[in-house]
Enzyme design. Structure first.
Site, PDB file in Angstrom:
ATOM      1  N   ARG A   1      73.725-140.466  20.385  1.00  0.00           N
ATOM      2  CA  ARG A   1      74.241-139.362  21.184  1.00  0.00           C
ATOM      3  C   ARG A   1      74.391-139.754  22.649  1.00  0.00           C
ATOM      4  NH1 ARG A   1      72.124-134.975  17.719  1.00  0.00           N
ATOM      5  NH2 ARG A   1      72.777-132.928  18.415  1.00  0.00           N
TER       6      ARG A   1
ATOM      7  N   ARG B   1      75.956-118.808  12.642  1.00  0.00           N
ATOM      8  CA  ARG B   1      75.276-119.647  11.650  1.00  0.00           C
ATOM      9  C   ARG B   1      73.859-119.138  11.381  1.00  0.00           C
ATOM     10  NH1 ARG B   1      75.899-125.991  12.526  1.00  0.00           N
ATOM     11  NH2 ARG B   1      74.300-125.843  14.131  1.00  0.00           N
TER      12      ARG B   1
END
Ligand code: AMP
Length: 230
Positions: free
Chosen positions: A98, A137
């Protein structure tokens, strides 16, 4: 050359893209297609947090704030995991690397091991669409994912499989999502050029349906494997 053949027969993939781009969904499908070890640093860190390990405790504050966990905490667990038995013939990294230092560390380790990255699959989705997706979500205790609009459970708020209550992940709360997205643009998006320069990047339109994205990824991987055999 025998050595090159051994190296290239492995399928070592990295899934890249903003949080909420559908990387987890694509990972599930790719694991049905290929015998890949699935390595998601986010899942590993959440497990560590649940188990209350030293790593988990250190990671917790960063995760809850939508910040990245420091490189030195993450690199070790990822690099160790790619060397496990089940990852020998191939792996699928989701959520790692990342940052550029993480990508450098992974590259160095792969080189030491005489292995190579096959491709970096970039799933692209615009920020406003991501915010819509993540804020709806919900997850079950066992980690099954639903969406209040796009993929609702049969009974509101309950998992279809085990009936447990669905919750919103702490890091899926709107203020945290905004922080995660800006982290992505700042720290992770430089990896797009990084892997493009290495000729490894393949782009996919994550605003398409999961089936379409999956078909496109499969077609791309098939082409890569063919090229490899030539
Ligand atoms: P994810 O499930 O991949 O969205 O990860 C959840 C959280 O775990 C992230 O928001 C970060 O705080 C942390 N995390 C996961 N992977 C990494 C990584 N490679 N580097 C730094 N932090 C990470």
């Amino acid at each position: 050359m025998a050595f090159r053949h051994v190296m290239s027969s492995e399928l070592n993939l990295i899934l890249l893209g903003p949080p909420g781009a559908g990387k987890g969904t694509q990972a599930d499908r790719l694991r049905d297609d290929f015998p890949l070890a699935y390595i998601a640093t986010g899942d590993m860190l959440r497990e560590a947090r649940t188990e209350g390990t030293d790593l988990g405790l250190k990671a917790q504050t960063y995760m809850e704030a939508g910040d990245l966990v420091p490189d030195e905490l993450v690199i070790g667990i990822a690099v160790e995991r790619i060397q496990a038995d089940d990852a020998r013939d191939g792996f699928l990294l989701d959520g790692f690397p990342r940052t550029v230092p993480q990508a450098d560390a992974l590259g160095e380790e792969m080189e030491k091991l005489g292995r190579g990255i096959t491709a970096v699959l970039l799933v692209e989705v615009a920020d406003d669409e991501i915010i819509k997706r993540i804020s709806g979500r919900r997850v079950s205790k066992a980690g099954r994912t639903y969406h209040v609009d796009y993929d609702p459970p049969k009974h509101a708020g309950r998992c279809d499989v085990d009936g447990t209550q669905l919750v919103q992940r702490e890091d899926d709360k709107p203020e945290v999502v905004t922080a995660r997205l800006s982290k992505y643009h700042e720290a992770t998006s430089p990896l797009i050029d990084y892997y493009e320069d290495q000729g490894l990047l393949r782009r996919f339109d994550g605003s398409r349906s999961p089936v379409e994205v999956h078909d496109h990824i499969r077609a791309t991987l098939a082409t890569l494997r063919l090229e490899d055999e030539l």
